[in-house]
Design an enzyme around this catalytic site. Structure first.
Site, PDB file in Angstrom:
ATOM      1  N   ASP A  95      -7.549   0.816   3.038  1.00  0.00           N
ATOM      2  CA  ASP A  95      -7.956  -0.583   2.903  1.00  0.00           C
ATOM      3  C   ASP A  95      -6.988  -1.443   3.713  1.00  0.00           C
ATOM      4  O   ASP A  95      -6.043  -0.936   4.325  1.00  0.00           O
ATOM      5  CB  ASP A  95      -8.026  -0.981   1.429  1.00  0.00           C
ATOM      6  CG  ASP A  95      -6.696  -0.872   0.717  1.00  0.00           C
ATOM      7  OD1 ASP A  95      -5.663  -0.674   1.392  1.00  0.00           O
ATOM      8  OD2 ASP A  95      -6.667  -0.974  -0.512  1.00  0.00           O
ATOM      9  N   GLY A  97      -5.074  -3.933   2.640  1.00  0.00           N
ATOM     10  CA  GLY A  97      -3.942  -4.479   1.917  1.00  0.00           C
ATOM     11  C   GLY A  97      -4.244  -5.814   1.260  1.00  0.00           C
ATOM     12  O   GLY A  97      -3.548  -6.224   0.332  1.00  0.00           O
ATOM     13  N   ASP A 270     -15.389   3.998  -3.426  1.00  0.00           N
ATOM     14  CA  ASP A 270     -14.065   4.434  -3.865  1.00  0.00           C
ATOM     15  C   ASP A 270     -13.815   3.799  -5.218  1.00  0.00           C
ATOM     16  O   ASP A 270     -14.321   2.694  -5.493  1.00  0.00           O
ATOM     17  CB  ASP A 270     -12.960   3.975  -2.909  1.00  0.00           C
ATOM     18  CG  ASP A 270     -12.613   2.513  -3.130  1.00  0.00           C
ATOM     19  OD1 ASP A 270     -13.380   1.645  -2.673  1.00  0.00           O
ATOM     20  OD2 ASP A 270     -11.605   2.232  -3.806  1.00  0.00           O
TER      21      ASP A 270
END
Lengths: 382, 382
Positions: A95, A97, A270
């Protein structure tokens, strides 16, 4: 796939909006619909890599926010990149962040240039711009790089949602420029924002498609809104996205969320749920979730599921698993995490097979009917 | 070995006082010198059974005190016994519970009949007599049952040591009577007491041999005394014990303790050190112990030992293991526990081979010379 081949996505079958296919990356193929276990700090919490792989996971998610703070992207790059560092030679998505900055970092400040925050580890001031987010993910060597975006917690004012969505679009353009010249076999994904407002979502999706990305994520959902709101947004968004690019619903979700989202054309997911719930004593099974800490399991000699592909679900009695949790033995959380990782992967494999067979709706209905407990009870689990 | 065959011990080679051989039990063979990982609550802390077995461990230790309180011996018996309950179909030794009563239980009271204490879990008053200690271990189905004894923490007055030793002898007789009629393939071990007083140790050992047991343990050591005191007592005790019965030094110890004790004729050991130290970041290696939390490992791409039989010692860099500990990821403790379990088993396998080759003293000297750090520093590790 060789590292010299480009990132690819090939659809092999559709069944209504549901799709199955394969993503090709420099580190291997990911069959979709795909579930990505979350390796926040370069480790799937409490689970050995061998067990993660045995579950049939083909791709992991790593958290840029955590890794850039500790041990740092530069250190990981110096040690050969994230795949080599954590000994996961298969695909990795990271990802940007941004989401963790919003949820974990103290004193965060969002500006046009990026986000500034204090590290939750040592209080150091850190700047994360769209360019730095891409640079960090390049240093990690991620196969799939996510743009920096601003994610608004729902419910929120339409004005706030719109401002964050527009900022995310400008950051998307900057990320795309920063990603130019990246090695082949890797891709940058844009992230659709727009909260619970269908018009803003559609505007965001169209603008991202105009910029052009290797894949498209739907972000800013599963942040507190009811499931029907999330599914409505997914339904409105996926038709705007190109059919020939993977679609990734970020941070989702329960087994029911996954089936409902696949039915609406999502390819990738996810979530920390398999491992977090596993550590807290909740096992996902064909028969619905089982809270192994309940007293009635104390004398139950049955395994969680004698027909599971997962050895931990077959080999150990519910009584033994119950005992491990009651005794505070970490092995209990590890075993249930493994059970859940297998369950999620098997659910995806079954979904792929059902889409190929043209029977996804029947498969989803039968699977949901077999769960004894409604999935919306899961969110109440600690 | 079939369950109908008797418990056996066969010496295959000696090299000075050092011995190698094989214990036959209803659940399989244990090659000696043997190290038993400690499965306190029916789990080797943080380590999957498959990894314990992969380390070549042939026998585990279970703690009667913990198991009788939770989930209870009767419950485990109802679930098929400890082997079946925890899915460890190989030999199991259980202690008598006495040692943990002394160290963990509040309000313990020792009398001729046995020991009364409050459970540290729920405060319930529990009585543990010699007869009950054997009954509990029979319910668990242990292959090797330990007599109830009283263990005195050192240093202590000679009078206290003598009183506890004499009481332990009377309990030994009662345990032997209680164990009569046990299924074949199982054995009861007596426990030599007598603190740091050689005369009392010899008196205890002789009296136990007169009663007659399947094997003999040396208890009440590694309870605070210096290593040289422990080794002196071992040296004085083993010659009194019959050569044709296994000898078990309880709760010991560091790799150096094991080599020095094997040199003095000990056959069996148990200790939490491999797993406890592993959880705290200390790895045992050919090169001595490595504290992986030290900052200088942060950029070290080398594995702990590229030639180790243990995948975790070969596959992961010191930098990655360091990162797991610094990040509080439980996988770090699990991986180092596995590394240490392999190390202890490999040390025993090498010791057995050296005894067969008639070169145990050279092997021990070379091994100890290769450790960069003195083993007595281990005890200071958290």
């Amino acid at each position: 796939m060789s590292v010299s081949e480009p990132f690819s996505f090939r659809l092999t079958a559709t069944n209504g909006p549901a799709r199955t296919g394969a993503i090709g990356t420099a580190h291997g193929v990911v069959h979709t619909p795909a579930f990505m276990p979350v390796g926040t700090q370069a480790s799937i919490k409490g689970v050995h890599h061998d067990d993660v792989r045995a579950s049939s996971a083909e791709i992991l998610l790593g958290n840029t926010y955590h890794l850039m703070l500790r041990p740092s992207a530069e250190r990981i790059a110096g040690l050969g990149g994230l795949h080599f560092f954590m000994r996961w030679p298969h695909p990795i998505l990271t990802d940007s962040g941004g989401f963790q900055v919003m949820s974990l970092a103290p004193l965060r400040k969002i500006a046009e240039g990026g986000v500034t925050f204090r590290s939750h580890i040592d209080g150091e001031v850190v700047e994360l711009s769209p360019e730095r987010a891409v640079e960090v993910q390049n240093l990690l060597g991620s196969d799939i790089v996510m743009q920096l975006d601003e994610c608004v917690r729902l419910p929120a004012d339409r004005g706030d949602i719109q401002r964050a969505m527009k900022l995310s679009l400008r950051w998307a353009e900057r990320c795309k420029r920063a990603f130019e010249g990246a090695a082949p076999g890797r891709a940058l994904f844009g992230i659709v924002q727009g909260g619970d407002d269908p018009a803003l979502r559609i505007e965001s999706a169209r603008a991202l498609v105009d910029i052009g990305f290797g894949g498209y994520a739907i972000g800013g959902l599963a942040v507190g809104e009811p499931q029907e709101v999330m599914l409505k947004i997914v339904s409105e968004t996926t038709p705007v996205l190109p059919a020939d690019r993977p679609r990734y619903l970020m941070g989702v979700g329960t087994p029911a969320d996954l089936l409902e989202s696949i039915a609406r054309g999502v390819d990738m997911f996810d979530c920390v749920m398999p491992t977090r719930n596993g550590r807290h004593g909740l096992a996902f099974t064909r028969f619905g979730p089982i809270n192994i800490k309940n007293a009635h399991h104390a004398d139950d000699p049955r395994p969680l599921d004698p027909e599971s592909r997962c050895p931990a679900a077959r080999d150990f009695s519910r009584a033994y698993l119950h005992h491990l949790f009651r005794s505070g033995e970490a092995l209990g959380g590890t075993l249930l995490s493994i059970v859940n990782l297998f369950y999620y992967q098997d659910l995806m494999a079954s979904a792929r097979a059902a889409i190929v067979a043209g029977s996804f709706a029947d498969f989803a209905a039968e699977t949901e009917a077999q769960w004894a407990v409604k999935s919306d009870r899961l969110s109440a689990d600690p």
